[in-house]
Design a protein around this motif. Structure first.
Motif, PDB file in Angstrom:
ATOM      1  N   SER A  89       0.835  -1.200   0.000  1.00  0.00           N
ATOM      2  CA  SER A  89       0.000   0.000   0.000  1.00  0.00           C
ATOM      3  C   SER A  89       0.872   1.253   0.000  1.00  0.00           C
ATOM      4  O   SER A  89       2.099   1.185   0.092  1.00  0.00           O
ATOM      5  CB  SER A  89      -0.918  -0.006   1.234  1.00  0.00           C
ATOM      6  OG  SER A  89      -1.677  -1.200   1.288  1.00  0.00           O
ATOM      7  N   VAL A  90       0.229   2.399  -0.108  1.00  0.00           N
ATOM      8  CA  VAL A  90       0.946   3.671  -0.126  1.00  0.00           C
ATOM      9  C   VAL A  90       0.300   4.642   0.855  1.00  0.00           C
ATOM     10  O   VAL A  90      -0.836   4.479   1.272  1.00  0.00           O
ATOM     11  CB  VAL A  90       0.960   4.300  -1.541  1.00  0.00           C
ATOM     12  CG1 VAL A  90       1.731   3.420  -2.511  1.00  0.00           C
ATOM     13  CG2 VAL A  90      -0.453   4.550  -2.055  1.00  0.00           C
ATOM     14  N   GLU A  91       1.100   5.618   1.224  1.00  0.00           N
ATOM     15  CA  GLU A  91       0.651   6.757   2.023  1.00  0.00           C
ATOM     16  C   GLU A  91      -0.083   6.318   3.296  1.00  0.00           C
ATOM     17  O   GLU A  91       0.360   5.406   3.981  1.00  0.00           O
ATOM     18  CB  GLU A  91      -0.197   7.696   1.140  1.00  0.00           C
ATOM     19  CG  GLU A  91       0.599   8.220  -0.044  1.00  0.00           C
ATOM     20  CD  GLU A  91      -0.194   9.138  -0.952  1.00  0.00           C
ATOM     21  OE1 GLU A  91      -1.416   9.335  -0.716  1.00  0.00           O
ATOM     22  OE2 GLU A  91       0.397   9.659  -1.920  1.00  0.00           O
ATOM     23  N   LEU A  92      -1.199   6.958   3.612  1.00  0.00           N
ATOM     24  CA  LEU A  92      -1.849   6.718   4.901  1.00  0.00           C
ATOM     25  C   LEU A  92      -2.451   5.321   5.013  1.00  0.00           C
ATOM     26  O   LEU A  92      -2.592   4.794   6.120  1.00  0.00           O
ATOM     27  CB  LEU A  92      -2.933   7.781   5.151  1.00  0.00           C
ATOM     28  CG  LEU A  92      -2.407   9.218   5.302  1.00  0.00           C
ATOM     29  CD1 LEU A  92      -3.568  10.180   5.525  1.00  0.00           C
ATOM     30  CD2 LEU A  92      -1.411   9.324   6.452  1.00  0.00           C
ATOM     31  N   GLU A  93      -2.798   4.713   3.874  1.00  0.00           N
ATOM     32  CA  GLU A  93      -3.306   3.344   3.923  1.00  0.00           C
ATOM     33  C   GLU A  93      -2.204   2.397   4.399  1.00  0.00           C
ATOM     34  O   GLU A  93      -2.458   1.480   5.186  1.00  0.00           O
ATOM     35  CB  GLU A  93      -3.814   2.903   2.551  1.00  0.00           C
ATOM     36  CG  GLU A  93      -4.444   1.514   2.576  1.00  0.00           C
ATOM     37  CD  GLU A  93      -4.973   1.083   1.224  1.00  0.00           C
ATOM     38  OE1 GLU A  93      -6.015   0.397   1.199  1.00  0.00           O
ATOM     39  OE2 GLU A  93      -4.342   1.420   0.199  1.00  0.00           O
ATOM     40  N   ALA A  94      -0.980   2.624   3.935  1.00  0.00           N
ATOM     41  CA  ALA A  94       0.147   1.798   4.384  1.00  0.00           C
ATOM     42  C   ALA A  94       0.381   1.991   5.876  1.00  0.00           C
ATOM     43  O   ALA A  94       0.622   1.026   6.615  1.00  0.00           O
ATOM     44  CB  ALA A  94       1.410   2.156   3.596  1.00  0.00           C
ATOM     45  N   ILE A  95       0.306   3.229   6.337  1.00  0.00           N
ATOM     46  CA  ILE A  95       0.454   3.517   7.772  1.00  0.00           C
ATOM     47  C   ILE A  95      -0.574   2.731   8.578  1.00  0.00           C
ATOM     48  O   ILE A  95      -0.268   2.130   9.617  1.00  0.00           O
ATOM     49  CB  ILE A  95       0.283   5.031   8.041  1.00  0.00           C
ATOM     50  CG1 ILE A  95       1.420   5.837   7.399  1.00  0.00           C
ATOM     51  CG2 ILE A  95       0.191   5.298   9.543  1.00  0.00           C
ATOM     52  CD1 ILE A  95       2.762   5.674   8.051  1.00  0.00           C
ATOM     53  N   LYS A  96      -1.820   2.708   8.087  1.00  0.00           N
ATOM     54  CA  LYS A  96      -2.893   1.995   8.780  1.00  0.00           C
ATOM     55  C   LYS A  96      -2.546   0.521   8.957  1.00  0.00           C
ATOM     56  O   LYS A  96      -2.680  -0.039  10.051  1.00  0.00           O
ATOM     57  CB  LYS A  96      -4.204   2.136   8.000  1.00  0.00           C
ATOM     58  CG  LYS A  96      -5.376   1.348   8.582  1.00  0.00           C
ATOM     59  CD  LYS A  96      -6.586   1.359   7.660  1.00  0.00           C
ATOM     60  CE  LYS A  96      -6.397   0.416   6.478  1.00  0.00           C
ATOM     61  NZ  LYS A  96      -7.623   0.279   5.649  1.00  0.00           N
ATOM     62  N   TYR A  97      -2.071  -0.108   7.884  1.00  0.00           N
ATOM     63  CA  TYR A  97      -1.772  -1.537   7.962  1.00  0.00           C
ATOM     64  C   TYR A  97      -0.576  -1.817   8.870  1.00  0.00           C
ATOM     65  O   TYR A  97      -0.589  -2.782   9.643  1.00  0.00           O
ATOM     66  CB  TYR A  97      -1.536  -2.107   6.568  1.00  0.00           C
ATOM     67  CG  TYR A  97      -2.808  -2.290   5.773  1.00  0.00           C
ATOM     68  CD1 TYR A  97      -3.886  -3.004   6.299  1.00  0.00           C
ATOM     69  CD2 TYR A  97      -2.936  -1.749   4.497  1.00  0.00           C
ATOM     70  CE1 TYR A  97      -5.062  -3.174   5.571  1.00  0.00           C
ATOM     71  CE2 TYR A  97      -4.105  -1.916   3.764  1.00  0.00           C
ATOM     72  CZ  TYR A  97      -5.159  -2.625   4.305  1.00  0.00           C
ATOM     73  OH  TYR A  97      -6.318  -2.792   3.582  1.00  0.00           O
ATOM     74  N   PHE A  98       0.451  -0.988   8.778  1.00  0.00           N
ATOM     75  CA  PHE A  98       1.606  -1.204   9.657  1.00  0.00           C
ATOM     76  C   PHE A  98       1.203  -1.053  11.118  1.00  0.00           C
ATOM     77  O   PHE A  98       1.656  -1.817  11.977  1.00  0.00           O
ATOM     78  CB  PHE A  98       2.740  -0.228   9.319  1.00  0.00           C
ATOM     79  CG  PHE A  98       3.543  -0.624   8.116  1.00  0.00           C
ATOM     80  CD1 PHE A  98       4.163  -1.867   8.053  1.00  0.00           C
ATOM     81  CD2 PHE A  98       3.698   0.233   7.039  1.00  0.00           C
ATOM     82  CE1 PHE A  98       4.911  -2.251   6.948  1.00  0.00           C
ATOM     83  CE2 PHE A  98       4.445  -0.132   5.926  1.00  0.00           C
ATOM     84  CZ  PHE A  98       5.051  -1.379   5.882  1.00  0.00           C
ATOM     85  N   GLN A  99       0.339  -0.084  11.409  1.00  0.00           N
ATOM     86  CA  GLN A  99      -0.101   0.097  12.794  1.00  0.00           C
ATOM     87  C   GLN A  99      -0.932  -1.092  13.269  1.00  0.00           C
ATOM     88  O   GLN A  99      -0.778  -1.546  14.414  1.00  0.00           O
ATOM     89  CB  GLN A  99      -0.922   1.379  12.931  1.00  0.00           C
ATOM     90  CG  GLN A  99      -1.292   1.726  14.367  1.00  0.00           C
ATOM     91  CD  GLN A  99      -0.077   1.946  15.242  1.00  0.00           C
ATOM     92  OE1 GLN A  99       0.701   2.871  15.030  1.00  0.00           O
ATOM     93  NE2 GLN A  99       0.107   1.100  16.266  1.00  0.00           N
ATOM     94  N   LEU A 100      -1.785  -1.624  12.405  1.00  0.00           N
ATOM     95  CA  LEU A 100      -2.550  -2.822  12.764  1.00  0.00           C
ATOM     96  C   LEU A 100      -1.613  -4.007  13.013  1.00  0.00           C
ATOM     97  O   LEU A 100      -1.840  -4.817  13.917  1.00  0.00           O
ATOM     98  CB  LEU A 100      -3.546  -3.162  11.649  1.00  0.00           C
ATOM     99  CG  LEU A 100      -4.769  -2.235  11.541  1.00  0.00           C
ATOM    100  CD1 LEU A 100      -5.516  -2.495  10.232  1.00  0.00           C
ATOM    101  CD2 LEU A 100      -5.700  -2.423  12.733  1.00  0.00           C
ATOM    102  N   GLY A 101      -0.551  -4.099  12.228  1.00  0.00           N
ATOM    103  CA  GLY A 101       0.438  -5.156  12.440  1.00  0.00           C
ATOM    104  C   GLY A 101       1.157  -5.011  13.761  1.00  0.00           C
ATOM    105  O   GLY A 101       1.377  -5.996  14.480  1.00  0.00           O
ATOM    106  N   ILE A 102       1.517  -3.782  14.108  1.00  0.00           N
ATOM    107  CA  ILE A 102       2.169  -3.522  15.393  1.00  0.00           C
ATOM    108  C   ILE A 102       1.227  -3.882  16.540  1.00  0.00           C
ATOM    109  O   ILE A 102       1.645  -4.479  17.541  1.00  0.00           O
ATOM    110  CB  ILE A 102       2.607  -2.045  15.476  1.00  0.00           C
ATOM    111  CG1 ILE A 102       3.798  -1.799  14.538  1.00  0.00           C
ATOM    112  CG2 ILE A 102       2.976  -1.661  16.910  1.00  0.00           C
ATOM    113  CD1 ILE A 102       4.148  -0.337  14.364  1.00  0.00           C
TER     114      ILE A 102
END
Length: 287
Positions: A89-102
């Motif tokens: 993913s890119v931009e804020l969508e990528a941030i969302k997924y990384f945060q869910l992973g964390i």
């Protein structure tokens, strides 16, 4: 009369799938993972392996579909799917997924003895996810109003979760460079390198990735530390002498050295330019 095929369980099929993947036999692995899905289409481990195989085959949409099915089945546990989705993913969508992973990793971490090896591995993966999020705010999301604040926040969280992660300090150096805080950037790189530079060079688990160390060379050159850059490049060459980027950076470093006060016809300048040319030619040959 043909003997009936042996009936394998899902776990047995997945074990064999992993063995084939380790041997880079992705076509055969995919056939087994399809059989596993026919037995249990909601098995998240099977869907994850299917996604990984499809990514290796360049089937991004199919891989994403499998990963999103994993999310629908088990949104709270299983961090790997979110790491892959973050990378896709890119931009804020990528941030969302990384945060869910964390978040998913934190749930796993809370159930482990904190001094155990699995806990240490999870903390490192969490720190690397914070690094990935920081890099997104340094690039794709750099024009967001809170980009600098987010970078500082993620790096602080990375240091807190794993103070021994070199990538956190290296990324911190990138942030300090963007802030024109050059001395602080040098200090960050010194901290990062101190965590691995004396480790066993023959053990990849002790070192940042090859690509990460190439990025380190670029930062060192931005900070005009050509000697350290050459030291890192020498180690990288011994590990893999078929990297185009490595040879290019080698050549560029020699070129920069040649511009340091030597007269146009001095032996040192001629030798450095000759070395630079050899490196550039090697990069062109491998490209």
């Amino acid at each position: 009369m043909k003997a009936p095929e042996a009936e394998y369980t899902v776990d047995q099929l997945l074990e064999k799938t992993k063995e084939l993947m380790d041997d880079n036999k992705y076509d055969s692995a995919f056939k087994l993972v399809v059989k596993a899905l026919e037995k249990d289409g909601n098995n998240t481990q099977t869907l994850l392996l299917a996604a990984i195989i499809q990514l290796e085959s360049g089937e991004i949409e199919l891989a994403t579909s499998c990963l999103l099915r994993c999310v629908g089945i088990s949104p709270e546990r299983g961090f790997e799917k979110y790491m892959y989705l973050g990378q896709l993913s890119v931009e804020l969508e990528a941030i969302k997924y990384f945060q869910l992973g964390i978040n998913a990793m934190q749930r796993d971490l809370d159930e482990l003895p904190q001094d155990s090896e699995p806990a240490a591995v999870l903390r490192r993966k969490m720190a690397e996810a914070f690094v990935a999020m920081t890099e997104i705010y340094l690039t794709d999301c750099c024009f967001e109003a809170d980009a600098e604040k987010k970078c500082e926040q993620f790096l602080e969280q990375g240091v807190n979760i794993d103070p021994g992660c070199p990538e956190v300090y290296q990324t911190m150096a990138s942030v300090r460079l963007s802030q024109n805080r050059l001395d602080d950037a040098r200090d960050c790189l010194s901290k990062s390198m101190a965590l691995w530079v004396d480790k066993d060079a023959t053990d990849p688990s002790q070192l940042p990735s090859y690509e990460n160390r190439l990025a380190l060379v670029r930062l060192l050159l931005e900070l005009d530390d050509k000697e350290k850059a050459l030291n890192i490049l020498e180690r990288l060459q011994k590990e893999d002498d078929e990297s185009v980027d490595m040879w290019y950076l080698y050549g560029w470093t020699y070129h920069l050295q040649s511009e340091e006060g030597a007269s146009a016809d001095s032996e040192d300048k001629i030798e450095l330019l000759s070395s630079a040319r050899e490196c550039f030619n090697q990069a062109i040959k491998l490209a």
